[in-house]
Design an enzyme around this catalytic site. Structure first.
Site, PDB file in Angstrom:
ATOM      1  N   TYR A  77     -17.218 -42.847 -55.156  1.00  0.00           N
ATOM      2  CA  TYR A  77     -17.846 -43.045 -56.469  1.00  0.00           C
ATOM      3  C   TYR A  77     -16.760 -43.276 -57.509  1.00  0.00           C
ATOM      4  O   TYR A  77     -15.732 -42.589 -57.489  1.00  0.00           O
ATOM      5  CB  TYR A  77     -18.691 -41.819 -56.866  1.00  0.00           C
ATOM      6  CG  TYR A  77     -20.160 -42.189 -56.951  1.00  0.00           C
ATOM      7  CD1 TYR A  77     -20.596 -43.088 -57.917  1.00  0.00           C
ATOM      8  CD2 TYR A  77     -21.083 -41.684 -56.049  1.00  0.00           C
ATOM      9  CE1 TYR A  77     -21.926 -43.469 -57.979  1.00  0.00           C
ATOM     10  CE2 TYR A  77     -22.414 -42.052 -56.110  1.00  0.00           C
ATOM     11  CZ  TYR A  77     -22.833 -42.956 -57.083  1.00  0.00           C
ATOM     12  OH  TYR A  77     -24.137 -43.328 -57.142  1.00  0.00           O
ATOM     13  N   GLU A  79     -17.572 -44.316 -61.168  1.00  0.00           N
ATOM     14  CA  GLU A  79     -18.165 -44.748 -62.443  1.00  0.00           C
ATOM     15  C   GLU A  79     -17.121 -44.670 -63.551  1.00  0.00           C
ATOM     16  O   GLU A  79     -16.304 -43.756 -63.585  1.00  0.00           O
ATOM     17  CB  GLU A  79     -19.371 -43.857 -62.784  1.00  0.00           C
ATOM     18  CG  GLU A  79     -20.554 -44.164 -61.891  1.00  0.00           C
ATOM     19  CD  GLU A  79     -21.788 -43.353 -62.238  1.00  0.00           C
ATOM     20  OE1 GLU A  79     -21.888 -42.867 -63.376  1.00  0.00           O
ATOM     21  OE2 GLU A  79     -22.642 -43.199 -61.349  1.00  0.00           O
ATOM     22  N   ASP A 254     -23.188 -69.214 -67.748  1.00  0.00           N
ATOM     23  CA  ASP A 254     -23.413 -68.633 -66.422  1.00  0.00           C
ATOM     24  C   ASP A 254     -22.950 -69.678 -65.404  1.00  0.00           C
ATOM     25  O   ASP A 254     -23.659 -70.644 -65.131  1.00  0.00           O
ATOM     26  CB  ASP A 254     -24.900 -68.309 -66.280  1.00  0.00           C
ATOM     27  CG  ASP A 254     -25.261 -67.763 -64.900  1.00  0.00           C
ATOM     28  OD1 ASP A 254     -24.371 -67.731 -64.018  1.00  0.00           O
ATOM     29  OD2 ASP A 254     -26.431 -67.382 -64.710  1.00  0.00           O
ATOM     30  N   THR A 283     -21.297 -65.495 -60.107  1.00  0.00           N
ATOM     31  CA  THR A 283     -21.329 -64.826 -58.813  1.00  0.00           C
ATOM     32  C   THR A 283     -19.976 -65.091 -58.163  1.00  0.00           C
ATOM     33  O   THR A 283     -19.228 -65.968 -58.600  1.00  0.00           O
ATOM     34  CB  THR A 283     -22.414 -65.409 -57.884  1.00  0.00           C
ATOM     35  OG1 THR A 283     -22.095 -66.786 -57.660  1.00  0.00           O
ATOM     36  CG2 THR A 283     -23.803 -65.291 -58.490  1.00  0.00           C
ATOM     37  N   LYS A 286     -20.876 -67.945 -54.161  1.00  0.00           N
ATOM     38  CA  LYS A 286     -21.374 -69.317 -54.029  1.00  0.00           C
ATOM     39  C   LYS A 286     -20.172 -70.251 -53.856  1.00  0.00           C
ATOM     40  O   LYS A 286     -19.416 -70.063 -52.912  1.00  0.00           O
ATOM     41  CB  LYS A 286     -22.275 -69.648 -55.218  1.00  0.00           C
ATOM     42  CG  LYS A 286     -23.520 -68.727 -55.261  1.00  0.00           C
ATOM     43  CD  LYS A 286     -24.473 -69.045 -56.402  1.00  0.00           C
ATOM     44  CE  LYS A 286     -25.646 -68.068 -56.407  1.00  0.00           C
ATOM     45  NZ  LYS A 286     -26.553 -68.276 -57.558  1.00  0.00           N
ATOM     46  N   ARG A 292     -20.428 -61.231 -51.650  1.00  0.00           N
ATOM     47  CA  ARG A 292     -21.576 -61.214 -52.574  1.00  0.00           C
ATOM     48  C   ARG A 292     -21.244 -60.312 -53.742  1.00  0.00           C
ATOM     49  O   ARG A 292     -20.968 -59.124 -53.545  1.00  0.00           O
ATOM     50  CB  ARG A 292     -22.824 -60.646 -51.894  1.00  0.00           C
ATOM     51  CG  ARG A 292     -23.258 -61.314 -50.640  1.00  0.00           C
ATOM     52  CD  ARG A 292     -24.714 -61.027 -50.342  1.00  0.00           C
ATOM     53  NE  ARG A 292     -25.519 -61.867 -51.206  1.00  0.00           N
ATOM     54  CZ  ARG A 292     -25.686 -63.177 -51.010  1.00  0.00           C
ATOM     55  NH1 ARG A 292     -25.131 -63.783 -49.987  1.00  0.00           N
ATOM     56  NH2 ARG A 292     -26.404 -63.884 -51.848  1.00  0.00           N
TER      57      ARG A 292
HETATM   58  C1  LIG Z   1     -27.451 -67.419 -58.126  1.00  0.00           C
HETATM   59  C2  LIG Z   1     -27.525 -67.334 -59.591  1.00  0.00           C
HETATM   60  C3  LIG Z   1     -27.677 -66.096 -60.236  1.00  0.00           C
HETATM   61  C4  LIG Z   1     -27.999 -64.811 -59.510  1.00  0.00           C
HETATM   62  O1  LIG Z   1     -27.069 -64.385 -58.613  1.00  0.00           O
HETATM   63  P1  LIG Z   1     -27.421 -63.167 -57.615  1.00  0.00           P
HETATM   64  O2  LIG Z   1     -26.102 -62.759 -57.082  1.00  0.00           O
HETATM   65  O3  LIG Z   1     -28.356 -63.711 -56.588  1.00  0.00           O
HETATM   66  O4  LIG Z   1     -28.063 -62.092 -58.427  1.00  0.00           O
HETATM   67  C5  LIG Z   1     -27.628 -66.074 -61.625  1.00  0.00           C
HETATM   68  N1  LIG Z   1     -27.458 -67.208 -62.335  1.00  0.00           N
HETATM   69  C6  LIG Z   1     -27.349 -68.413 -61.745  1.00  0.00           C
HETATM   70  C7  LIG Z   1     -27.173 -69.630 -62.591  1.00  0.00           C
HETATM   71  C8  LIG Z   1     -27.390 -68.526 -60.355  1.00  0.00           C
HETATM   72  O5  LIG Z   1     -27.301 -69.723 -59.777  1.00  0.00           O
END
Ligand SMILES: *Cc1c(COP(=O)(O)O)cnc(C)c1O
Length: 489
Positions: A77, A79, A254, A283, A286, A292
């Site tokens: 942990y 935090e 994002d 993220t 991707k 992840r």
């Molecule tokens: C995939 C994605 C997310 C969410 O990601 P997770 O790890 O699945 O929660 C948020 N914003 C955009 C633009 C995404 O493509």
């Protein structure tokens, strides 16, 4: 450029042998407790090796990044923040989190990075609440003459809470490629904010910056969000920042989908969000090709509030995943990653050209990022039918809405393709042209089945022999570009 150099940058057969030994031993350990999990783990690798994965949000992380997740950091942990934990004995987690943040800052040229978010959605929640804290809570406290929220009377606290819950956010519409976390009602962001959306030009499919500027001037959001999951074009973030500045909005990007193209310097200048946005979220699994997880980058102004992501939104960080983020970000800082990112973009171009020359319609007519959105109405199909027929033929994609989709968000009229995963396997431009050929062959041989009131939106028939023919052609491509070459279980 070999598949090996893309998957395991700078390392060869010896690395694959060592990873094989590690996985064989790990699977024996797991087997001794729950053999069915060991079995499923083996099968998952086998399935991934034998499928043509074109899902735009997926990739294959390196064995080093994957192995890093399987350790005792999971048991700790921690935090709090680096050096300021609510738990004792966090010295090694401090090392891990500091390294993940350092690699992220260096890779993206950001003043500040926060490595704790467990996922993209968490990163966005941390960002939204950090912006609300900076723009609404802190000035609200000053207005009430208080130093800390705990010093407010109940009535003042309720007034501040009402203010926090009454802010405006503007993001890209879902049907033009935006994401649920950008203020849409099924997601918590849609319940937090009064939201309006901007779309794309209905004729061209491209973002129309004048229209965005007009919508922003009218709505005056506190937060303007750019970023997407299914828009096949680049965004001019410098222009979006100018638009945000006009109304004093905080500009958030994002980059969950395209962070790999930013890291690999395919998106530079006005197309690099980091110098233009106040806050950038992503993220790590991707196009960035890590474990992840999520990351938040911020300017000095927003950094202190982002750093309070725990306890604002998060509990204990996933220290084992932060360790894997550090490993993957270290990989992304190598020159090989730039080669990879450029290949991702070049391959998307080749895939799009392959569709266009075979008369398949694409949203915006092409791509200049890592994804391609095929309009399957030109084949007389719904996205659902196309997705299923492709899957029958060994091609893994996902259906996706297209702008003003006539079939709605469930059946849809589009198929989204992404190149990050197969590029990691070593697929090149010619291979992606062949992929386009195979996709078109499947879709041309698919017919909607009759339903009670005209053609069905879900059922279909695939001409005899098509699935087998395409499967064996796909198998040839996969064999020529193996996943984790040299890794044997
Ligand atoms: C995939 C994605 C997310 C969410 O990601 P997770 O790890 O699945 O929660 C948020 N914003 C955009 C633009 C995404 O493509």
């Amino acid at each position: 450029m070999t598949a090996e150099s893309l998957t395991t940058p700078g390392q060869g057969a010896e690395y694959a042998d060592t990873a094989s030994e590690a996985y064989r031993a790990a699977l024996r350990v797991i087997e001794s407790v729950e053999p069915r999990i060991a079995e499923a783990t083996r099968k998952e690798l086998d399935d991934q090796r034998h499928s043509l994965k074109l899902i735009a949000s997926e990739n294959y992380a390196s064995p080093a990044a994957l192995l890093t997740m399987g350790t005792w950091f999971s048991d700790k942990y921690a935090e709090g923040t680096i050096g300021h934990r609510f738990y004792a004995a966090c010295q090694n987690v401090d090392t891990v989190e500091a390294l993940a943040a350092e690699h992220a800052r260096e890779l993206f040229g950001a003043p500040y990075a926060y490595a704790q978010p467990h996922s993209g959605i968490d990163a966005n929640l941390v960002a939204y609440w950090a912006i609300l804290a900076t723009r609404v809570e802190t000035p609200g406290l000053a207005e009430f003459g208080a130093k800390h929220i705990n010093d407010l009377s109940e009535a003042d606290w309720e007034a501040l809470r009402a203010k926090l819950g009454n802010q405006r956010l503007m993001g890209m519409s879902l049907d033009t490629g935006g994401h649920l976390t950008h203020g849409f009602r099924p997601n918590i962001s849609g319940k937090m904010f009064h939201q309006r959306q901007y779309g794309t030009n209905p004729q061209t499919g491209f973002i129309d910056y004048d229209a965005v500027a007009a919508a922003v001037r009218e709505f005056k959001p506190l937060i303007l969000v750019a970023g997407y999951s299914a828009y096949p074009r680049r965004v001019n973030f410098a222009k979006m920042r100018e638009i945000a500045d006009e109304v004093g909005a905080t500009f958030m990007v994002d980059m969950a989908h395209f962070a790999g193209l930013v890291a690999g310097k395919v998106f530079t200048g006005d197309e690099d969000p980091v110098p233009h946005a106040h806050v950038v979220t992503t993220t790590t699994h991707k196009s960035l090709r890590g474990p992840r997880g999520g990351l938040v980058l911020a300017t000095e102004e927003y950094a202190p509030a982002v750093d309070k992501g725990c306890p604002m939104v998060l509990g204990g960080p996933l220290s084992h995943v932060m360790a894997a983020k550090a490993v993957a970000l270290a990989e992304a800082r190598r020159p090989e990653f730039r080669t990879y990112a450029q290949a991702v973009a070049d391959n998307a171009q080749s895939l799009a050209d392959g569709f266009v020359k075979r008369d398949a319609a694409l949203v915006t007519g092409g791509t200049d990022n890592h994804l391609v959105l095929l309009d399957v109405t030109s084949f007389g199909l719904t996205g659902r039918q196309a997705e299923s027929a492709l899957l029958d033929s060994g091609i893994v994609t996902n259906r996706n809405a297209i702008p003003a989709d006539p079939n709605g968000a469930w059946y849809t009229s589009g198929i989204r393709f992404g190149t990050p995963a197969l590029t990691t396997r070593g697929f090149g431009a010619d291979d992606f042209d062949r992929v386009a050929e195979l996709v078109v062959e499947v879709l041309k041989n698919t017919q909607p089945a009759a339903g009670p009131n005209g053609p069905s939106k879900a059922k279909y028939t695939l001409a005899d022999g098509t699935a087998d023919r395409v499967r064996s052609a796909a198998a040839e491509l996969l064999e020529a570009n193996p996943l984790y070459p040299g890794l044997t279980l």
